[in-house]
Every structure is written in C-alpha cells, then in structure tokens.
Design a protein around this motif. Sequence first.
Motif, PDB file in Angstrom:
ATOM      1  N   THR A 197      70.857  77.912  58.257  1.00 38.46           N
ATOM      2  CA  THR A 197      69.642  77.111  58.295  1.00 38.46           C
ATOM      3  C   THR A 197      69.941  75.802  59.013  1.00 38.46           C
ATOM      4  N   ASP A 198      68.920  74.962  59.164  1.00 40.63           N
ATOM      5  CA  ASP A 198      69.130  73.635  59.731  1.00 40.63           C
ATOM      6  C   ASP A 198      69.165  72.570  58.638  1.00 40.63           C
ATOM      7  N   ALA A 199      69.376  72.989  57.395  1.00 45.99           N
ATOM      8  CA  ALA A 199      69.451  72.087  56.249  1.00 45.99           C
ATOM      9  C   ALA A 199      70.852  72.152  55.634  1.00 45.99           C
ATOM     10  N   THR A 200      71.220  71.128  54.876  1.00 42.35           N
ATOM     11  CA  THR A 200      72.474  71.140  54.131  1.00 42.35           C
ATOM     12  C   THR A 200      72.301  72.027  52.900  1.00 42.35           C
ATOM     13  N   ALA A 201      73.271  72.896  52.656  1.00 37.74           N
ATOM     14  CA  ALA A 201      73.246  73.777  51.485  1.00 37.74           C
ATOM     15  C   ALA A 201      74.240  73.245  50.458  1.00 37.74           C
TER      16      ALA A 201
ATOM     17  N   ALA B 255      74.738  79.204  37.425  1.00 34.11           N
ATOM     18  CA  ALA B 255      73.361  79.582  37.732  1.00 34.11           C
ATOM     19  C   ALA B 255      72.445  78.383  37.552  1.00 34.11           C
ATOM     20  N   TYR B 256      71.322  78.412  38.189  1.00 36.16           N
ATOM     21  CA  TYR B 256      70.265  77.402  38.051  1.00 36.16           C
ATOM     22  C   TYR B 256      70.693  76.018  38.523  1.00 36.16           C
ATOM     23  N   CYS B 257      71.672  75.959  39.443  1.00 34.40           N
ATOM     24  CA  CYS B 257      72.142  74.695  40.033  1.00 34.40           C
ATOM     25  C   CYS B 257      72.626  73.709  38.979  1.00 34.40           C
ATOM     26  N   ASP B 258      73.244  74.215  37.946  1.00 33.56           N
ATOM     27  CA  ASP B 258      73.829  73.393  36.879  1.00 33.56           C
ATOM     28  C   ASP B 258      75.313  73.176  37.137  1.00 33.56           C
ATOM     29  N   GLY B 259      75.896  72.249  36.401  1.00 36.16           N
ATOM     30  CA  GLY B 259      77.329  72.060  36.418  1.00 36.16           C
ATOM     31  C   GLY B 259      77.853  71.132  37.489  1.00 36.16           C
ATOM     32  N   GLY B 260      77.011  70.382  38.139  1.00 29.83           N
ATOM     33  CA  GLY B 260      77.478  69.472  39.170  1.00 29.83           C
ATOM     34  C   GLY B 260      77.654  70.163  40.504  1.00 29.83           C
ATOM     35  N   VAL B 261      77.708  69.393  41.569  1.00 27.22           N
ATOM     36  CA  VAL B 261      77.861  69.934  42.920  1.00 27.22           C
ATOM     37  C   VAL B 261      79.234  70.583  43.028  1.00 27.22           C
ATOM     38  N   TYR B 262      79.252  71.798  43.500  1.00 25.77           N
ATOM     39  CA  TYR B 262      80.495  72.540  43.653  1.00 25.77           C
ATOM     40  C   TYR B 262      81.026  72.404  45.082  1.00 25.77           C
ATOM     41  N   TYR B 263      80.122  72.488  46.069  1.00 29.30           N
ATOM     42  CA  TYR B 263      80.520  72.449  47.475  1.00 29.30           C
ATOM     43  C   TYR B 263      79.269  72.259  48.313  1.00 29.30           C
ATOM     44  N   THR B 264      79.399  71.630  49.473  1.00 27.25           N
ATOM     45  CA  THR B 264      78.264  71.524  50.386  1.00 27.25           C
ATOM     46  C   THR B 264      78.629  72.176  51.712  1.00 27.25           C
TER      47      THR B 264
ATOM     48  N   LEU C 278      79.991  81.374  44.383  1.00 20.64           N
ATOM     49  CA  LEU C 278      78.838  80.588  43.954  1.00 20.64           C
ATOM     50  C   LEU C 278      77.796  81.473  43.301  1.00 20.64           C
ATOM     51  N   ARG C 279      76.919  80.819  42.526  1.00 23.80           N
ATOM     52  CA  ARG C 279      75.816  81.537  41.877  1.00 23.80           C
ATOM     53  C   ARG C 279      74.447  80.973  42.216  1.00 23.80           C
ATOM     54  N   SER C 280      74.388  79.760  42.743  1.00 22.07           N
ATOM     55  CA  SER C 280      73.090  79.194  43.088  1.00 22.07           C
ATOM     56  C   SER C 280      73.253  78.194  44.225  1.00 22.07           C
ATOM     57  N   VAL C 281      72.136  77.906  44.892  1.00 21.58           N
ATOM     58  CA  VAL C 281      72.158  77.015  46.044  1.00 21.58           C
ATOM     59  C   VAL C 281      70.841  76.255  46.116  1.00 21.58           C
ATOM     60  N   VAL C 282      70.911  75.024  46.610  1.00 18.93           N
ATOM     61  CA  VAL C 282      69.717  74.234  46.899  1.00 18.93           C
ATOM     62  C   VAL C 282      69.874  73.677  48.310  1.00 18.93           C
TER      63      VAL C 282
END
Length: 54
Positions: free
Chosen positions: A16-20, A26-35, A48-52
Amino acid sequence: MADDEVPPAQAPKNRTDATATVFLDAYCDGGVYYTLRPGGGAGDRLKLRSVVFS
C-alpha cells in the motif's frame, strides 16, 4: 484482525502507500510490534496477527 486461536501470519508485505503497523496480538493490542513502510516487507521470522494502516 484475527483471533488469538488462529496461527500468526508471517513475512508480511506492505503493498500500500500507507505505513502498516503490525501487532503480535489480535485486535491491535499489546503495543506496536513492528512498522512497515509503504512498499516494504519483512522476513519469515516476523509473525503477526493484526495490522492497522495510517
């Protein structure tokens, strides 16, 4: 998003053209893991289990 009972995904690619921002939990919990920058990816060891996107 995915449930914790589902095995994690691995080796993500951000086509994509966005930062992942990926999370091990799951559910974007637990703090940022990686970008991942736009167009970037990571190796097989990154799981990984979730992404924003932002």
